[in-house]
Design a protein around this motif. Structure first.
Motif, PDB file in Angstrom:
ATOM      1  N   THR A 188       0.906  -1.094  -0.186  1.00  0.00           N
ATOM      2  CA  THR A 188       0.119  -0.024   0.023  1.00  0.00           C
ATOM      3  C   THR A 188       0.948   1.268   0.057  1.00  0.00           C
ATOM      4  N   CYS A 244      -4.303  -0.304  -7.606  1.00  0.00           N
ATOM      5  CA  CYS A 244      -5.501  -0.473  -7.273  1.00  0.00           C
ATOM      6  C   CYS A 244      -6.008   0.710  -6.312  1.00  0.00           C
ATOM      7  N   LYS A 246      -8.179   2.336  -3.750  1.00  0.00           N
ATOM      8  CA  LYS A 246      -9.211   1.975  -2.783  1.00  0.00           C
ATOM      9  C   LYS A 246     -10.206   3.104  -2.259  1.00  0.00           C
ATOM     10  N   LYS A 289     -10.173   3.399 -10.699  1.00  0.00           N
ATOM     11  CA  LYS A 289     -10.327   2.062  -9.733  1.00  0.00           C
ATOM     12  C   LYS A 289      -8.917   1.346 -10.017  1.00  0.00           C
ATOM     13  N   ASN A 296      -4.004   4.932   0.460  1.00  0.00           N
ATOM     14  CA  ASN A 296      -5.170   4.085   0.487  1.00  0.00           C
ATOM     15  C   ASN A 296      -5.199   3.429  -1.333  1.00  0.00           C
TER      16      ASN A 296
END
Length: 107
Positions: free
Chosen positions: A12, A38, A40, A73, A96
Protein backbone atom coordinates in the motif's frame (compact mmCIF):
# COMPACT_ATOMS: atom_id res chain seq x y z
CA UNK A 1 19.45 -19.62 -6.92
CA UNK A 2 16.02 -20.20 -8.42
CA UNK A 3 14.45 -17.82 -10.88
CA UNK A 4 11.92 -15.53 -9.21
CA UNK A 5 8.47 -15.53 -10.74
CA UNK A 6 4.92 -14.65 -9.80
CA UNK A 7 4.55 -11.99 -7.11
CA UNK A 8 7.67 -9.77 -7.27
CA UNK A 9 6.47 -6.94 -5.04
CA UNK A 10 3.51 -5.01 -3.75
CA UNK A 11 1.95 -3.10 -0.91
CA UNK A 12 0.00 0.00 0.00
CA UNK A 13 1.42 3.37 -1.02
CA UNK A 14 1.71 6.35 1.33
CA UNK A 15 0.53 9.72 0.03
CA UNK A 16 3.29 11.46 -1.94
CA UNK A 17 6.03 8.99 -0.97
CA UNK A 18 7.91 7.29 -3.77
CA UNK A 19 9.15 3.76 -3.22
CA UNK A 20 11.08 1.14 -5.10
CA UNK A 21 8.45 -1.48 -5.85
CA UNK A 22 10.87 -3.89 -7.52
CA UNK A 23 14.59 -4.03 -8.30
CA UNK A 24 15.99 -6.24 -11.07
CA UNK A 25 19.18 -7.39 -9.37
CA UNK A 26 21.81 -10.11 -9.93
CA UNK A 27 21.68 -12.95 -10.66
CA UNK A 28 18.78 -11.81 -12.87
CA UNK A 29 19.82 -10.26 -16.18
CA UNK A 30 16.31 -9.09 -17.13
CA UNK A 31 12.67 -9.33 -16.14
CA UNK A 32 9.27 -8.99 -17.73
CA UNK A 33 6.73 -7.49 -15.36
CA UNK A 34 3.16 -6.29 -14.99
CA UNK A 35 2.40 -3.41 -12.63
CA UNK A 36 -1.12 -2.85 -11.28
CA UNK A 37 -2.46 0.03 -9.20
CA UNK A 38 -5.72 -0.41 -7.26
CA UNK A 39 -7.37 2.75 -5.94
CA UNK A 40 -9.36 1.97 -2.78
CA UNK A 41 -10.45 5.61 -2.29
CA UNK A 42 -13.84 7.09 -3.20
CA UNK A 43 -12.39 9.58 -5.72
CA UNK A 44 -9.64 9.40 -8.35
CA UNK A 45 -5.95 9.38 -7.45
CA UNK A 46 -2.80 10.23 -9.44
CA UNK A 47 -0.06 7.64 -9.81
CA UNK A 48 3.50 7.61 -11.12
CA UNK A 49 5.43 4.67 -12.52
CA UNK A 50 9.07 4.98 -13.58
CA UNK A 51 12.11 2.85 -14.42
CA UNK A 52 15.63 3.94 -13.63
CA UNK A 53 19.10 3.02 -12.38
CA UNK A 54 19.22 5.40 -9.41
CA UNK A 55 17.97 5.43 -5.85
CA UNK A 56 14.95 7.57 -6.81
CA UNK A 57 13.14 8.80 -9.91
CA UNK A 58 15.08 12.10 -9.91
CA UNK A 59 18.27 10.29 -10.97
CA UNK A 60 19.62 10.59 -14.50
CA UNK A 61 18.40 7.90 -16.86
CA UNK A 62 14.94 7.56 -15.30
CA UNK A 63 12.04 7.03 -17.71
CA UNK A 64 8.44 7.59 -16.68
CA UNK A 65 5.73 5.27 -17.98
CA UNK A 66 2.99 7.07 -16.02
CA UNK A 67 3.23 10.59 -14.59
CA UNK A 68 0.30 11.81 -12.47
CA UNK A 69 -2.02 9.52 -14.43
CA UNK A 70 -5.53 9.61 -12.99
CA UNK A 71 -6.82 6.28 -11.73
CA UNK A 72 -10.50 5.79 -10.96
CA UNK A 73 -10.28 2.20 -9.73
CA UNK A 74 -7.48 0.26 -11.46
CA UNK A 75 -4.58 0.80 -13.85
CA UNK A 76 -2.44 -2.01 -15.23
CA UNK A 77 0.70 -1.86 -17.39
CA UNK A 78 1.76 -5.21 -18.85
CA UNK A 79 4.80 -6.59 -20.64
CA UNK A 80 7.31 -4.12 -19.23
CA UNK A 81 10.88 -5.22 -20.00
CA UNK A 82 13.33 -4.42 -17.22
CA UNK A 83 17.12 -4.80 -17.47
CA UNK A 84 19.48 -5.73 -14.66
CA UNK A 85 20.30 -2.80 -12.40
CA UNK A 86 16.94 -1.12 -12.98
CA UNK A 87 14.56 -0.07 -10.21
CA UNK A 88 10.79 0.24 -10.64
CA UNK A 89 9.50 3.34 -8.83
CA UNK A 90 5.85 3.68 -7.78
CA UNK A 91 4.07 6.63 -6.18
CA UNK A 92 0.55 7.94 -5.51
CA UNK A 93 -0.69 11.37 -4.46
CA UNK A 94 -3.08 9.90 -1.85
CA UNK A 95 -3.02 7.04 0.62
CA UNK A 96 -5.22 3.97 0.24
CA UNK A 97 -3.81 2.83 -3.10
CA UNK A 98 -2.25 -0.60 -3.53
CA UNK A 99 0.30 -1.67 -6.13
CA UNK A 100 1.24 -5.17 -7.26
CA UNK A 101 4.15 -6.26 -9.45
CA UNK A 102 4.02 -9.67 -11.10
CA UNK A 103 6.27 -11.32 -13.64
CA UNK A 104 9.38 -13.39 -14.03
CA UNK A 105 13.12 -12.92 -14.10
CA UNK A 106 15.62 -14.34 -16.58
CA UNK A 107 19.00 -15.48 -15.33
Amino acid sequence: MAVKSGDLGGGTLEAGKEKIGYACAAPAVAATITVSFCNKSLGPVKVRLALGPGADSKAAGTRFLEFDSEVGKTLERTGIAVSAGTNVFVQCDQANTDYAIYGYEKQ
